[in-house]
Design a protein around this motif. Sequence first.
Motif, PDB file in Angstrom:
ATOM      1  N   GLU A   1       0.852  -1.199   0.066  1.00 31.04           N
ATOM      2  CA  GLU A   1      -0.010   0.020   0.022  1.00 31.04           C
ATOM      3  C   GLU A   1       0.757   1.172  -0.093  1.00 31.04           C
ATOM      4  O   GLU A   1       0.425   2.304  -0.647  1.00 31.04           O
ATOM      5  CB  GLU A   1      -0.865   0.102   1.298  1.00 31.04           C
ATOM      6  N   LEU A   2       1.839   1.130   0.626  1.00 30.39           N
ATOM      7  CA  LEU A   2       2.695   2.360   0.825  1.00 30.39           C
ATOM      8  C   LEU A   2       3.673   2.628  -0.361  1.00 30.39           C
ATOM      9  O   LEU A   2       3.613   3.773  -0.743  1.00 30.39           O
ATOM     10  CB  LEU A   2       3.904   2.189   1.958  1.00 30.39           C
TER      11      LEU A   2
ATOM     12  N   ILE B   1      -6.036   3.427  -2.542  1.00 28.73           N
ATOM     13  CA  ILE B   1      -5.701   2.244  -1.559  1.00 28.73           C
ATOM     14  C   ILE B   1      -6.399   2.210  -0.422  1.00 28.73           C
ATOM     15  O   ILE B   1      -5.882   1.503   0.555  1.00 28.73           O
ATOM     16  CB  ILE B   1      -3.956   2.285  -1.310  1.00 28.73           C
ATOM     17  N   ASP B   2      -7.760   2.607  -0.397  1.00 30.72           N
ATOM     18  CA  ASP B   2      -8.586   2.383   0.528  1.00 30.72           C
ATOM     19  C   ASP B   2      -7.840   2.981   1.978  1.00 30.72           C
ATOM     20  O   ASP B   2      -8.382   2.616   3.088  1.00 30.72           O
ATOM     21  CB  ASP B   2      -8.789   0.735   0.929  1.00 30.72           C
ATOM     22  N   GLY B   3      -7.366   4.108   1.771  1.00 30.99           N
ATOM     23  CA  GLY B   3      -6.864   5.000   2.904  1.00 30.99           C
ATOM     24  C   GLY B   3      -7.846   6.114   2.863  1.00 30.99           C
ATOM     25  O   GLY B   3      -8.790   6.348   2.190  1.00 30.99           O
ATOM     26  N   ALA B   4      -7.322   7.206   3.846  1.00 32.29           N
ATOM     27  CA  ALA B   4      -8.228   8.264   3.900  1.00 32.29           C
ATOM     28  C   ALA B   4      -7.161   9.494   4.287  1.00 32.29           C
ATOM     29  O   ALA B   4      -6.154   9.131   5.176  1.00 32.29           O
ATOM     30  CB  ALA B   4      -9.139   8.253   5.326  1.00 32.29           C
ATOM     31  N   LEU B   5      -7.425  10.600   3.691  1.00 31.95           N
ATOM     32  CA  LEU B   5      -6.854  11.802   3.980  1.00 31.95           C
ATOM     33  C   LEU B   5      -7.710  12.349   5.383  1.00 31.95           C
ATOM     34  O   LEU B   5      -8.598  12.767   5.209  1.00 31.95           O
ATOM     35  CB  LEU B   5      -7.014  12.897   2.845  1.00 31.95           C
TER      36      LEU B   5
ATOM     37  N   ILE C   1      -3.398   4.724   6.213  1.00 34.35           N
ATOM     38  CA  ILE C   1      -3.357   3.593   5.108  1.00 34.35           C
ATOM     39  C   ILE C   1      -3.515   2.280   5.812  1.00 34.35           C
ATOM     40  O   ILE C   1      -3.026   2.222   7.059  1.00 34.35           O
ATOM     41  CB  ILE C   1      -2.037   3.816   4.394  1.00 34.35           C
ATOM     42  N   PRO C   2      -3.933   1.349   5.054  1.00 33.17           N
ATOM     43  CA  PRO C   2      -3.994  -0.272   5.477  1.00 33.17           C
ATOM     44  C   PRO C   2      -2.684  -0.591   5.632  1.00 33.17           C
ATOM     45  O   PRO C   2      -1.726  -0.262   5.052  1.00 33.17           O
ATOM     46  CB  PRO C   2      -4.674  -0.841   4.262  1.00 33.17           C
ATOM     47  N   LYS C   3      -2.449  -1.315   6.891  1.00 34.00           N
ATOM     48  CA  LYS C   3      -1.304  -1.616   7.223  1.00 34.00           C
ATOM     49  C   LYS C   3      -1.164  -3.414   7.043  1.00 34.00           C
ATOM     50  O   LYS C   3      -1.954  -3.934   7.403  1.00 34.00           O
ATOM     51  CB  LYS C   3      -1.108  -1.605   8.912  1.00 34.00           C
ATOM     52  N   ASP C   4      -0.117  -3.563   6.012  1.00 33.23           N
ATOM     53  CA  ASP C   4       0.036  -4.987   5.802  1.00 33.23           C
ATOM     54  C   ASP C   4      -1.045  -5.632   5.067  1.00 33.23           C
ATOM     55  O   ASP C   4      -1.302  -6.924   5.226  1.00 33.23           O
ATOM     56  CB  ASP C   4       0.678  -5.810   6.726  1.00 33.23           C
ATOM     57  N   GLY C   5      -2.039  -4.946   4.366  1.00 28.72           N
ATOM     58  CA  GLY C   5      -3.011  -5.638   3.807  1.00 28.72           C
ATOM     59  C   GLY C   5      -4.264  -5.887   4.494  1.00 28.72           C
ATOM     60  O   GLY C   5      -5.164  -6.674   4.506  1.00 28.72           O
ATOM     61  N   SER C   6      -4.196  -5.588   5.889  1.00 34.71           N
ATOM     62  CA  SER C   6      -5.315  -5.736   7.134  1.00 34.71           C
ATOM     63  C   SER C   6      -6.102  -4.787   7.354  1.00 34.71           C
ATOM     64  O   SER C   6      -5.930  -3.548   6.602  1.00 34.71           O
ATOM     65  CB  SER C   6      -4.484  -6.170   8.191  1.00 34.71           C
ATOM     66  N   THR C   7      -6.783  -4.795   8.225  1.00 31.40           N
ATOM     67  CA  THR C   7      -7.818  -3.846   8.552  1.00 31.40           C
ATOM     68  C   THR C   7      -7.253  -2.606   9.497  1.00 31.40           C
ATOM     69  O   THR C   7      -7.826  -1.660   9.694  1.00 31.40           O
ATOM     70  CB  THR C   7      -9.157  -4.019   9.198  1.00 31.40           C
TER      71      THR C   7
END
Length: 125
Positions: A23-24, A52-56, A77-83
């Motif tokens: 994601e990063l 990447i399903d993150g948020a500002l 941002i999602p961490k390691d593809g998890s929630t």
Amino acid sequence: MLSSEMTATQKAMPAADPGLTMELLELELSLDGFTTGPDGFSAHVRAAVGAIDGALLFELPASGLVADCDRIAVLRIPKDGSTTMATIFACLETGGNKIRIETPDETTADLKNFAEAFVDVLQRI
């Protein structure tokens, strides 16, 4: 033998950066093409992190928190593809032509703590 060659090769290769997630990496690549200047900073970052399903969370003047930076966008941002989500910063460099990603450190710990408290309040609403 092949197995001994693989072992030698594996030893010669440097370890991967544990903080670098897919994601990063995707976010950094999306931000790399930034060309709209200071006025387009928020919109560009919002689009890249949304992909990447993150948020500002919010954007603010850097006010000396990060070197060679005019504005900071606080992102989740999602961490390691998890929630689980991680807090990071997108920094608009002085001159307004480049965005770089910064991870929180001791100089930005208070901003990270504020962002996490902000998220906590929003989740309770």
